[in-house]
Scaffold this motif. Structure first.
Motif, PDB file in Angstrom:
ATOM      1  N   THR A 174      67.205  32.765  28.431  1.00 58.25           N
ATOM      2  CA  THR A 174      65.753  32.748  28.614  1.00 58.25           C
ATOM      3  C   THR A 174      65.316  33.435  29.898  1.00 58.25           C
ATOM      4  N   SER A 175      66.248  33.693  30.801  1.00 57.24           N
ATOM      5  CA  SER A 175      65.890  34.394  32.042  1.00 57.24           C
ATOM      6  C   SER A 175      65.950  35.909  31.882  1.00 57.24           C
ATOM      7  N   ASN A 176      66.479  36.364  30.752  1.00 52.98           N
ATOM      8  CA  ASN A 176      66.615  37.803  30.506  1.00 52.98           C
ATOM      9  C   ASN A 176      65.330  38.313  29.852  1.00 52.98           C
ATOM     10  N   VAL A 177      64.441  38.851  30.652  1.00 50.68           N
ATOM     11  CA  VAL A 177      63.131  39.251  30.146  1.00 50.68           C
ATOM     12  C   VAL A 177      63.224  40.431  29.193  1.00 50.68           C
ATOM     13  N   THR A 178      64.316  41.184  29.243  1.00 48.98           N
ATOM     14  CA  THR A 178      64.454  42.357  28.370  1.00 48.98           C
ATOM     15  C   THR A 178      64.864  41.980  26.953  1.00 48.98           C
ATOM     16  N   SER A 179      65.256  40.719  26.739  1.00 50.72           N
ATOM     17  CA  SER A 179      65.717  40.326  25.411  1.00 50.72           C
ATOM     18  C   SER A 179      64.568  40.057  24.446  1.00 50.72           C
ATOM     19  N   HIS A 180      63.352  39.808  24.986  1.00 54.81           N
ATOM     20  CA  HIS A 180      62.161  39.564  24.157  1.00 54.81           C
ATOM     21  C   HIS A 180      62.392  38.426  23.161  1.00 54.81           C
ATOM     22  N   GLY A 181      63.152  37.418  23.570  1.00 53.27           N
ATOM     23  CA  GLY A 181      63.370  36.263  22.718  1.00 53.27           C
ATOM     24  C   GLY A 181      64.504  36.400  21.727  1.00 53.27           C
ATOM     25  N   PHE A 182      65.145  37.576  21.664  1.00 50.73           N
ATOM     26  CA  PHE A 182      66.276  37.789  20.767  1.00 50.73           C
ATOM     27  C   PHE A 182      67.563  37.279  21.431  1.00 50.73           C
TER      28      PHE A 182
END
Length: 543
Positions: free
Chosen positions: A439-447
């Motif tokens: 959830t801290s990885n903003v580049t994942s866009h929820g994936f």
């Protein structure tokens, strides 16, 4: 280690273990964080329990530090920046005593029959503990069986003085107390709670520092079976008032899915039975009610499996020392994490002559050990295939502290129990998929940010050249941000599930049989979302 094992697997002896016959598995999960996703995974999810009497064999001492052990542990730390945790304990902790005048760090008294009677540690023991990678947290197991509070306090005080609060994160009073002194939840909690408070007061501990229970008997099945509530375990100890002084930090229970402690169970401990997700999930699902209860009372990271391995009474040749064990270890760790087990401490040690007169193993180091740090009756210094699993797990965790896991396939029913072969698993317990969200990885866009894909179908090295290696394809396209997204793949591989050698077991193309990486990292790039995973192999997918 457990001398008895109720074993849910006995109820499912007819589970199918034939070929998966599922050439393609399309994951139909939503890419969003699942509702059943775990808490944030602990960076020391995959840790170790080392038998007190054998601790110096593994770590060495200041005169002769064990370089193999140091290198193996440092490899794990380098991938997460946090060392694995070490629980120093096991059955010998209940016969371990402190001698401030001992001129060696550890002394094992072995009688003329070859039986280990007791262990004495002195001031030099803490110097051995300090050989662990910098920052390693330790839980110290204390003697309960002798009912000698003074003796337990002496070891606790020596550990606190010798290592300090930066290294000692917990004390555990007693090992598997459901196997001695006819403890009930009530009398155990009365004695244990009094001891824990007295030790806390004497050491002036300012925070909850104790790990309760360390019990080993499997929960009764079904969960409401007669007698289930009277068993000694984490939940019953808390209910009986073990934490009345507010000293408990964590609860620990032990799991050994199979056993060679007695003749009837020896033939059941086979590689096909071990390397099967349905059997594994059914077994660990027994602990779900306890995990839920403990977390509600003590917090999200409060339930640990403080000692475990594949086959109790020191493992089984051809099972616990194989690449199949590596696959079992990977599935066990990830499935337990998906159930919100905070840390799992894989037990390392040796057969103990007084444990069981009819057990299969006697002498040397255990066949389920991840490595042999010294030459012993069971073989030379050696790393086993299962070590590569911990490299897989630590690279999965990485340096993030906000990773969550969900079992995507076969998944779980609404009531939390595993989906068995009869309830939606088309692979007979052989194909497994886990998703990881950060959830801290903003580049994942929820994936999901990573996937672990396991093909547990047994393929042995003895089949090479005579039988084509089966393979299944995982279609992960529904979990990708774009149809043409490129993903990176690292593989956990060996010539077969029956392999016993680390020099032919590879993680991302590298071997670690000497304790250090040999070879170059091999990482594949895959476009289109279809990843082939041969039988007896696992892959980590970076999304």
């Amino acid at each position: 280690m457990s001398a008895t094992r109720t074993g849910i697997f006995l109820l499912f002896g007819l589970l199918q273990t034939a070929c998966a016959n599922l050439p393609t598995l399309k994951l139909k999960n939503s890419p969003n964080l699942p509702l059943d996703a775990s808490h944030f995974l602990h960076p020391s999810l995959a840790s170790f329990s080392i038998e007190t009497a054998f601790f110096e064999e593994f770590v060495g001492n200041t005169t002769e530090p064990n370089i193999l052990t140091k290198n193996l542990l440092e490899n794990l730390k380098s991938r997460t920046s946090v060392p694995v945790e070490i629980r120093i304990g096991g059955i010998t902790a209940d016969s371990t005593y402190w001698d401030p005048n001992l001129n060696v760090s550890l002394f094992n008294f072995i009688d003329k029959t070859g039986a280990l009677q007791n262990t004495t540690i002195g001031p030099g023991f803490w110097n051995s503990v300090k050989l662990l990678p910098e920052g390693t947290k330790v839980t110290m197991n204390l003697d309960l069986q002798d009912l000698d509070l003074g003796g337990a306090l002496a070891v606790a005080k020596a550990a606190w003085d010798g290592l300090g609060s930066d290294q000692v994160v917990g004390f555990e009073i007693g090992n598997e107390p459901d196997h001695y002194l006819q403890f009930t939840p009530q009398n155990y909690s009365e004695i244990w709670g009094t001891w824990a408070k007295n030790i806390s007061d004497d050491l002036e501990l300012n925070a909850p520092t104790f790990q309760v229970a360390a019990t080993v008997e499997d929960p009764l099945w079904p969960f409401n079976a007669p007698g289930a509530s009277s068993a000694l375990d984490c939940v019953s100890a808390l209910k009986a008032g073990a934490d009345r002084a507010g000293v408990i930090r964590t609860c620990s229970e032990h799991t050994y899915q199979y056993s060679v402690c007695d003749p009837p169970r020896i033939p059941i401990a086979t590689l096909p039975n071990l390397v099967n997700h349905t059997r594994l999930a059914m077994y660990l699902d027994l602990w779900q009610p306890r995990i839920h209860s403990v977390r509600e009372q003590l917090g999200p990271h409060s339930f640990v499996i403080g000692e475990y391995n594949s086959v109790s009474c020191s493992g089984k040749d051809g099972v616990s020392n194989t690449f199949g064990q590596a696959l079992w270890l990977l599935d066990t760790t990830l499935y337990a994490a998906s159930l919100n087990v905070s840390r799992l401490y894989l037990h390392q040690g040796g057969p103990l002559a007084l444990q069981s007169s009819v057990q299969l193993n006697h002498g040397g180091l255990s066949l389920y050990d991840m490595w042999y740090p010294v030459q012993n009756l069971n073989g030379p210094i050696k790393v086993f295939p299962s070590y590569a699993t911990y490299l897989f797990i630590t690279e999965t965790l990485g340096r993030s502290t906000t990773v969550q896991i969900s079992n995507l396939y076969p998944g779980r029913q609404a009531n939390g129990s595993s989906i068995t072969t009869a309830m939606g698993d088309l692979s007979s317990g052989q194909l497994v998929a886990y998703g990881f969200w950060d959830t801290s990885n903003v580049t994942s866009h929820g994936f999901p940010t990573k996937l672990a894909l396991l093909n547990l179908e047994i393929y042995n090295q003895t089949q090479v050249g005579t039988t084509p290696r089966p393979s299944s394809t995982f279609d992960i396209s529904g979990l990708l941000r774009a149809p043409n997204q490129t993903v990176r793949v690292r593989r956990l591989q060996a010539p077969g599930a029956d392999v016993k050698d680390a020099n032919v077991t590879t993680w991302a193309g590298q071997t670690f049989d000497s304790g250090v990486a040999v070879g170059r990292v091999i990482e594949e790039s895959v476009v289109g979302g279809k990843i082939a995973v041969p039988a007896s192999e696992a892959v980590l997918v970076f999304l």
